[in-house]
Enzyme design. Structure first.
Site, PDB file in Angstrom:
ATOM      1  N   ASN A   9       0.876  -1.173   0.000  1.00  0.00           N
ATOM      2  CA  ASN A   9       0.000   0.000   0.000  1.00  0.00           C
ATOM      3  C   ASN A   9       0.914   1.223   0.000  1.00  0.00           C
ATOM      4  O   ASN A   9       1.504   1.547   1.031  1.00  0.00           O
ATOM      5  CB  ASN A   9      -0.889  -0.025   1.253  1.00  0.00           C
ATOM      6  CG  ASN A   9      -1.743   1.231   1.377  1.00  0.00           C
ATOM      7  OD1 ASN A   9      -1.780   2.058   0.473  1.00  0.00           O
ATOM      8  ND2 ASN A   9      -2.430   1.379   2.512  1.00  0.00           N
ATOM      9  N   TRP A  10       1.018   1.835  -1.150  1.00  0.00           N
ATOM     10  CA  TRP A  10       1.933   2.980  -1.266  1.00  0.00           C
ATOM     11  C   TRP A  10       1.397   4.218  -0.585  1.00  0.00           C
ATOM     12  O   TRP A  10       2.107   5.202  -0.412  1.00  0.00           O
ATOM     13  CB  TRP A  10       2.210   3.285  -2.748  1.00  0.00           C
ATOM     14  CG  TRP A  10       2.945   2.212  -3.499  1.00  0.00           C
ATOM     15  CD1 TRP A  10       3.384   1.005  -3.002  1.00  0.00           C
ATOM     16  CD2 TRP A  10       3.342   2.236  -4.882  1.00  0.00           C
ATOM     17  NE1 TRP A  10       4.025   0.292  -3.989  1.00  0.00           N
ATOM     18  CE2 TRP A  10       4.007   1.021  -5.157  1.00  0.00           C
ATOM     19  CE3 TRP A  10       3.194   3.166  -5.914  1.00  0.00           C
ATOM     20  CZ2 TRP A  10       4.525   0.717  -6.425  1.00  0.00           C
ATOM     21  CZ3 TRP A  10       3.704   2.863  -7.172  1.00  0.00           C
ATOM     22  CH2 TRP A  10       4.370   1.658  -7.425  1.00  0.00           C
ATOM     23  N   LYS A  11       0.119   4.206  -0.223  1.00  0.00           N
ATOM     24  CA  LYS A  11      -0.531   5.379   0.380  1.00  0.00           C
ATOM     25  C   LYS A  11      -0.308   6.595  -0.526  1.00  0.00           C
ATOM     26  O   LYS A  11      -0.222   6.439  -1.745  1.00  0.00           O
ATOM     27  CB  LYS A  11      -0.042   5.587   1.816  1.00  0.00           C
ATOM     28  CG  LYS A  11      -0.189   4.297   2.649  1.00  0.00           C
ATOM     29  CD  LYS A  11      -0.019   4.483   4.120  1.00  0.00           C
ATOM     30  CE  LYS A  11      -0.209   3.143   4.833  1.00  0.00           C
ATOM     31  NZ  LYS A  11      -0.076   3.246   6.273  1.00  0.00           N
ATOM     32  N   HIS A  98      -9.592   1.220   4.879  1.00  0.00           N
ATOM     33  CA  HIS A  98      -8.323   1.391   5.594  1.00  0.00           C
ATOM     34  C   HIS A  98      -8.534   2.334   6.783  1.00  0.00           C
ATOM     35  O   HIS A  98      -9.317   3.287   6.702  1.00  0.00           O
ATOM     36  CB  HIS A  98      -7.267   1.963   4.635  1.00  0.00           C
ATOM     37  CG  HIS A  98      -5.886   1.894   5.210  1.00  0.00           C
ATOM     38  ND1 HIS A  98      -5.433   2.817   6.124  1.00  0.00           N
ATOM     39  CD2 HIS A  98      -4.897   0.995   5.031  1.00  0.00           C
ATOM     40  CE1 HIS A  98      -4.192   2.481   6.474  1.00  0.00           C
ATOM     41  NE2 HIS A  98      -3.847   1.376   5.829  1.00  0.00           N
ATOM     42  N   GLU A 100      -6.867   4.712   7.867  1.00  0.00           N
ATOM     43  CA  GLU A 100      -6.617   6.133   7.574  1.00  0.00           C
ATOM     44  C   GLU A 100      -7.836   6.760   6.900  1.00  0.00           C
ATOM     45  O   GLU A 100      -8.130   7.939   7.112  1.00  0.00           O
ATOM     46  CB  GLU A 100      -5.352   6.267   6.705  1.00  0.00           C
ATOM     47  CG  GLU A 100      -4.109   5.963   7.544  1.00  0.00           C
ATOM     48  CD  GLU A 100      -2.940   5.385   6.774  1.00  0.00           C
ATOM     49  OE1 GLU A 100      -2.925   5.457   5.535  1.00  0.00           O
ATOM     50  OE2 GLU A 100      -2.028   4.838   7.436  1.00  0.00           O
ATOM     51  N   GLU A 170      -5.382  -4.855  10.427  1.00  0.00           N
ATOM     52  CA  GLU A 170      -4.331  -3.853  10.638  1.00  0.00           C
ATOM     53  C   GLU A 170      -4.599  -3.111  11.944  1.00  0.00           C
ATOM     54  O   GLU A 170      -5.378  -2.145  11.966  1.00  0.00           O
ATOM     55  CB  GLU A 170      -4.333  -2.842   9.485  1.00  0.00           C
ATOM     56  CG  GLU A 170      -4.066  -3.441   8.125  1.00  0.00           C
ATOM     57  CD  GLU A 170      -3.496  -2.409   7.158  1.00  0.00           C
ATOM     58  OE1 GLU A 170      -2.449  -2.693   6.573  1.00  0.00           O
ATOM     59  OE2 GLU A 170      -4.076  -1.321   7.019  1.00  0.00           O
ATOM     60  N   GLY A 176       2.606   2.271  10.772  1.00  0.00           N
ATOM     61  CA  GLY A 176       3.568   3.373  10.647  1.00  0.00           C
ATOM     62  C   GLY A 176       4.292   3.704  11.936  1.00  0.00           C
ATOM     63  O   GLY A 176       4.945   4.735  12.039  1.00  0.00           O
ATOM     64  N   SER A 216       3.485  -2.148  10.223  1.00  0.00           N
ATOM     65  CA  SER A 216       4.937  -2.237  10.419  1.00  0.00           C
ATOM     66  C   SER A 216       5.540  -3.577  10.004  1.00  0.00           C
ATOM     67  O   SER A 216       6.496  -4.049  10.614  1.00  0.00           O
ATOM     68  CB  SER A 216       5.300  -1.880  11.864  1.00  0.00           C
ATOM     69  OG  SER A 216       4.898  -0.547  12.155  1.00  0.00           O
ATOM     70  N   GLY A 237       2.889  -1.131   4.207  1.00  0.00           N
ATOM     71  CA  GLY A 237       2.937   0.293   3.883  1.00  0.00           C
ATOM     72  C   GLY A 237       4.357   0.733   3.567  1.00  0.00           C
ATOM     73  O   GLY A 237       4.869   0.500   2.470  1.00  0.00           O
ATOM     74  N   GLY A 238       5.010   1.329   4.550  1.00  0.00           N
ATOM     75  CA  GLY A 238       6.339   1.928   4.355  1.00  0.00           C
ATOM     76  C   GLY A 238       7.333   1.034   3.617  1.00  0.00           C
ATOM     77  O   GLY A 238       8.018   1.494   2.690  1.00  0.00           O
TER      78      GLY A 238
HETATM   79  P1  13P Z   1       3.039   0.387   7.605  1.00  0.00           P
HETATM   80  O1  13P Z   1       3.538  -0.900   6.990  1.00  0.00           O
HETATM   81  O2  13P Z   1       3.783   1.601   7.089  1.00  0.00           O
HETATM   82  O3  13P Z   1       2.942   0.303   9.087  1.00  0.00           O
HETATM   83  O4  13P Z   1       1.545   0.599   7.063  1.00  0.00           O
HETATM   84  C1  13P Z   1       0.642  -0.468   7.158  1.00  0.00           C
HETATM   85  C2  13P Z   1      -0.571  -0.137   6.391  1.00  0.00           C
HETATM   86  O5  13P Z   1      -1.329   0.736   6.772  1.00  0.00           O
HETATM   87  C3  13P Z   1      -0.809  -0.868   5.150  1.00  0.00           C
HETATM   88  O6  13P Z   1      -2.090  -0.649   4.667  1.00  0.00           O
END
Ligand code: 13P
Length: 253
Positions: A9-11, A98, A100, A170, A176, A216, A237-238
């Site tokens: 997930n590149w956000k 998600h 967020e 999640e 994050g 994470s 994510g990251g």
């Molecule tokens: P991180 O891997 O950066 O913690 O993000 C997880 C996430 O929200 C994937 O959708």
């Protein structure tokens, strides 16, 4: 047998040129990598990058996901992107619900249910996210929160449609933050989710459902998480923004 998936997930990160370069790097790796049957790689890019990324990769080896879609079908909804527009680009998946989006953009359980309906109506497979906040876990309410999020999102979803759904757990406190859930903590929730799916549908459907862990996930912890019986991969994510890290996670599946 349920699929194992590593999804990025590149956000809201990367310019199109950077996303293209990342997709090309992953594609070059996947070309030479002998990915076992039943294991998939997905990249979840911003809307603006979808077309470019679909063209940059072999979509049999790297599947492309959006990160959201509109709850409406079409029409006067300025700024929104409809599920059929996403599907039309050759995109197969979209992340729905998600944390967020729940936190910043008003994606309530009701909105999430309507977005799921748009996905199914347009042949997009949703990656449906759920997860508790830190205060909910500290209050011992994590099972209750997950159950309510999933029951509300899925209340009108038929078994036939549900079969096209990937679930992602999640925990918000792990996103994050570098604070990954331990493999045991994640497994406990994943097993609970599978049990809930068995109650909502049946045991066979539950057994066939891919349940991803997100929060994470990195090159160092992926293998231990993926070794758990009910953890079928990760939503990353990251670490999905760095080709080498994401490739290590792909190797861990
Ligand atoms: P991180 O891997 O950066 O913690 O993000 C997880 C996430 O929200 C994937 O959708």
């Amino acid at each position: 047998m349920r699929k194992k998936i590593v999804a990025g997930n590149w956000k809201m990160n990367t310019l199109v040129s950077q996303g293209k370069a990342l997709a090309e790097e992953l594609n070059a790796f996947m070309k030479t990598y002998d990915m076992p049957e039943g294991k998939l790689v997905i990249i979840g890019t911003p809307f603006t990058h979808l077309s470019t990324c679909v063209e940059a990769v072999d979509t049999k080896k790297i599947h492309v996901a959006a990160q959201n879609c509109s709850q409406f079908e079409k029409g006067a909804y300025t700024g929104e992107v409809a599920a059929n527009m996403i599907k039309d680009l050759g995109v197969e998946y979209t992340i729905i619900g998600h944390s967020e989006r729940r936190q910043y953009f008003g994606d309530t359980d009701e909105v999430i249910a309507t977005k799921l309906a748009q996905c199914y109506a347009n042949g997009l497979s949703p990656i449906l996210c759920c997860g508790e906040k830190l205060e909910e876990r500290e209050a011992g309410k994590h099972f209750e929160v997950i159950e309510s999020q999933l029951r509300n999102a899925l209340k009108d979803v038929s078994a036939e449609n549900f079969k096209n759904t990937v679930v992602a757990y999640e925990p918000v406190w792990a996103i994050g933050t570098g604070k990954t859930a331990t493999p045991d903590q994640a497994e406990e929730i994943h097993a609970f989710i599978r049990g809930l799916i068995a109650k909502l549908y049946d045991a066979k459907i539950a057994d066939d459902t891919t349940i991803l862990y997100g929060g994470s996930v990195n090159a160092g912890n992926a293998a231990n998480l993926f070794a758990q019986p009910d953890i079928d991969g990760g939503l990353v994510g990251g670490a999905s923004l760095k080709a080498n890290d994401f490739i290590s996670i792909i190797k861990a599946i």
